[in-house]
Design an enzyme around this catalytic site. Sequence first.
Site, mmCIF file in Angstrom:
data_model
loop_
_atom_site.group_PDB
_atom_site.id
_atom_site.type_symbol
_atom_site.label_atom_id
_atom_site.label_comp_id
_atom_site.label_asym_id
_atom_site.label_seq_id
_atom_site.Cartn_x
_atom_site.Cartn_y
_atom_site.Cartn_z
ATOM 1 C CB THR B 26 -0.895 0.029 1.253
ATOM 2 O OG1 THR B 26 -0.056 0.030 2.422
ATOM 3 C CG2 THR B 26 -1.816 -1.171 1.294
ATOM 4 C CG ASP B 27 0.012 4.567 -2.470
ATOM 5 O OD1 ASP B 27 -1.050 4.823 -1.857
ATOM 6 O OD2 ASP B 27 0.090 4.620 -3.701
ATOM 7 C CB ALA B 28 0.978 8.102 1.634
ATOM 8 N N GLY B 30 -3.472 5.065 0.814
ATOM 9 C CA GLY B 30 -4.226 4.004 1.479
ATOM 10 C C GLY B 30 -4.584 2.858 0.549
#
Lengths: 147, 147, 147, 147
Positions: B26-28, B30
């Site tokens: 995942t990344d920032a 979400g």
Amino acid sequence: MRTHRLHCPALALTSKVEYCVPFYDTDAMGIVHHANYVRYLELARVRFLREHDEPYQRYIEQGYNFVVTRIDVQLRRATRFDEVLTVRCWLERVRAVSLSFGYHIRCGEELTALGWTEHGTIDRLGKLVRIPEAKREHLLTLVPPLR
Amino acid sequence: MRTHRLHCPALALTSKVEYCVPFYDTDAMGIVHHANYVRYLELARVRFLREHDEPYQRYIEQGYNFVVTRIDVQLRRATRFDEVLTVRCWLERVRAVSLSFGYHIRCGEELTALGWTEHGTIDRLGKLVRIPEAKREHLLTLVPPLR
Amino acid sequence: MRTHRLHCPALALTSKVEYCVPFYDTDAMGIVHHANYVRYLELARVRFLREHDEPYQRYIEQGYNFVVTRIDVQLRRATRFDEVLTVRCWLERVRAVSLSFGYHIRCGEELTALGWTEHGTIDRLGKLVRIPEAKREHLLTLVPPLR
Amino acid sequence: MRTHRLHCPALALTSKVEYCVPFYDTDAMGIVHHANYVRYLELARVRFLREHDEPYQRYIEQGYNFVVTRIDVQLRRATRFDEVLTVRCWLERVRAVSLSFGYHIRCGEELTALGWTEHGTIDRLGKLVRIPEAKREHLLTLVPPLR
């Protein structure tokens, strides 16, 4: 699927990032694993927004995100640990709710890869939303004229 | 750029992999970072070769590698930590020195992504080489008929 | 730095994950890049919480996250594409605001790696907070007795 | 497990790398995923060898590789997209068949992480081998004196 050009228009405003291939980007074929090129495109896109528009963080603070809806990469030449790549990015198209960017990756004089990505504008809830009009007008000035 | 179909032909031999999204993908925003989908395609492609042709390791032992020359992914829906994806792969085309694969990624009933990759056959020196004739004939039997 | 044991206590409750090494986890030495083992630990830790406590998603929904404060991995043997690893995790210690987990990674009968991670409990603002008392008491029942 | 210092000795020869956190290194907690710090250490270690010894590529060409046998990272502060990290590396110890490096990661004035890695010297067959004597003597000159 729709076709699209993958040549940097002569008059395009571009941004570029230099990237020295780290060992951790290589795979057991001894070359950069292809999925990493998609990351390199992001580096140049983030740089483009900062240099010609505004930092991506500002979009996030204002409640916008660009979600990737399409990735297209042509790989012409393998690259290896410690080679220095130049990733060049330009804005290819601006629509009501989407943007697309074009990319070149070079290693020295050689063309390593061509890329194209498409992005939808979403709000904090993840819904597709229109790019605000003033913002969209500015972005349109960054798109190179069709040849 | 050339257009290509991204629909799984009804009669295609496919292989599928189940993949539970790990937190580290995942990344920032979400959601799964888009570059990871390119990796998911590889999981299904490796499975396809094992199930319908031979393990990729056997190609390597015989001095062949498939180098990726094109990646094309359409993303229809974001996915999140702990969602279970089903990645389905089929062989799309076999030429003298290249292969291409098609992919579907589903999350439950929903289509999450469509993918297409192209690969050149190279030898131990990294030179493009023809796929051995017997091997190529077998691979051709795996390609679904055109609709 | 503090020392800590890295042997799975005989009486530990454990969870295990099987992981078939994907090509994209290898590097130009032909082996799994060492940073990936840290990811493998996460897979087993997430499984442990699900099996013996509650899914990590539930912690997030209740406003908690476990932020990693220490990573310690001993690598005993390189692993390669397509090898199947078994990652085993147990809860090593529970304190007021932190947890630690121990790990074994095996490839067949061989011990590949030993790991140990420490985590701080944080709230939605990223501040360190105490683990709720009832939760902490349950977690303590999962910790194996000292030898 | 053995303890080891994680403070940069005052007299250490160091190398440093600046690294601007890319979006793809973040996770759904909105911070850099912890496994990535292990990669950042590699960037600084590769730089150290280039600046004070010889490029890692030269080791490879001469038939040597350094395989990671231990990773130890303490994380003191989370970092986020677009923050600029300074990773500093020094040589901590040189033995017959192994080396170890120490690391600091800072974000501005703040200490973000401390790291320590240990490496075994292997030959083309993956066997542990002694570091050649002349090479080892040079490396020893790079190790800071004990405080």
